[in-house]
Design a protein around this motif. Structure first.
Motif: not given
Length: 266
Positions: A182-203
């Motif tokens: 629940a802490d690392v799941a990433k379902f939407d980056r449409s409003h992010d202004d930062i680079e991807k973290s390497q401690q996340e799982i993108g879907y």
């Protein structure tokens, strides 16, 4: 020979489950269950399926008049809860492939498993369950400076997104990495202004046409990328796995099991 009941027997997946039960040499389709208001009640299953090897007729979902060993359910969550209550009342073990369950619905499932044995999996493919193990090996073996992404594609009629299978894969990776999913799941980056973290799982998700199911776990590092992919071309893959699980769960103690238990992959 195991006597199988199929809930939602008139549905897209229900029909395939009926066919798999009819074709397995260790199983017998003993009940094809539909809603009480369904016009198919009393009609022959063989005519509906184009299968001449059975004279079984459709019956309602109460299970009251059924002589079965195990019931299989791949219906939507609301229907599954009704069917689960019937199964507990009749002491019939279940194999459940319903996806998109809420935390409350999972709690209902866990409580029911105190009274009957239940196999619950979001995917009954042997290949997908092997993939679940492979992604854990990859997550443990590769260094921490990798980017992890999961892509899945299904037909346009699939409601839940990401798919239950994609979440199953992500949860397996998170467990191997020692993360809370629940802490690392990433379902939407449409409003992010930062680079991807390497401690996340993108879907990421695709819906279209008649795609049965495709899942890929990406492990991307500087200079190399590992892709672990499973593609299903027929729903029969899932149906055969579910019938195999039904044969396995017959006679098991009450409890909640997974396809990993069925395949002895734990």
């Amino acid at each position: 020979m195991i006597k199988v009941a199929v809930f939602g027997a008139n549905g897209r997946m229900g029909k395939v489950l009926c066919e798999a039960s009819l074709s397995a040499d260790y199983a017998q389709l003993s009940a094809a269950l539909v809603r009480k208001s369904n016009a198919l009640i009393g009609q022959q299953v063989g005519i509906f399926l184009g299968h001449r090897d059975t004279e079984l007729i459709f019956t309602d979902e109460s299970l009251l008049s059924c002589d079965v060993d195990v019931a299989i359910d791949f219906t939507l969550p609301e229907g599954m809860k009704v069917h689960l209550a019937h199964a507990v009342q009749q002491k019939v073990p279940m194999v459940i492939g319903t996806t998109g369950l809420s935390s409350d619905e999972m709690q209902i499932l866990e409580e029911a498993a105190q009274h009957i044995p239940i196999v619950f999996s979001r995917n009954y493919s042997v290949g997908i369950n092997l993939l679940e193990n492979l992604v854990q090996v990859a997550a443990k073996t590769l260094s921490d400076d990798i980017d992890i992404e999961i892509f899945e594609a299904h037909h346009r009629h699939k409601i839940d997104a990401p798919s239950g299978t994609a979440l199953m894969i992500g949860e397996a990776i998170a467990k191997a990495k020692g993360w809370e999913h629940a802490d690392v799941a990433k379902f939407d980056r449409s409003h992010d202004d930062i680079e991807k973290s390497q401690q996340e799982i993108g879907y990421s998700v695709m819906r279209g046409g008649d795609i049965v199911g495709e899942h890929t776990a990406y492990f991307a590092a500087e200079g190399e990328r590992l892709e672990l992919t499973h593609k299903a071309s027929s729903r029969m893959t899932f149906a055969k796995g579910a019938v195999r699980a039904a044969a396995w769960v017959k006679g098991k103690p009450n409890g909640l099991y997974t396809m990993q238990d069925v395949l002895d992959l734990r």
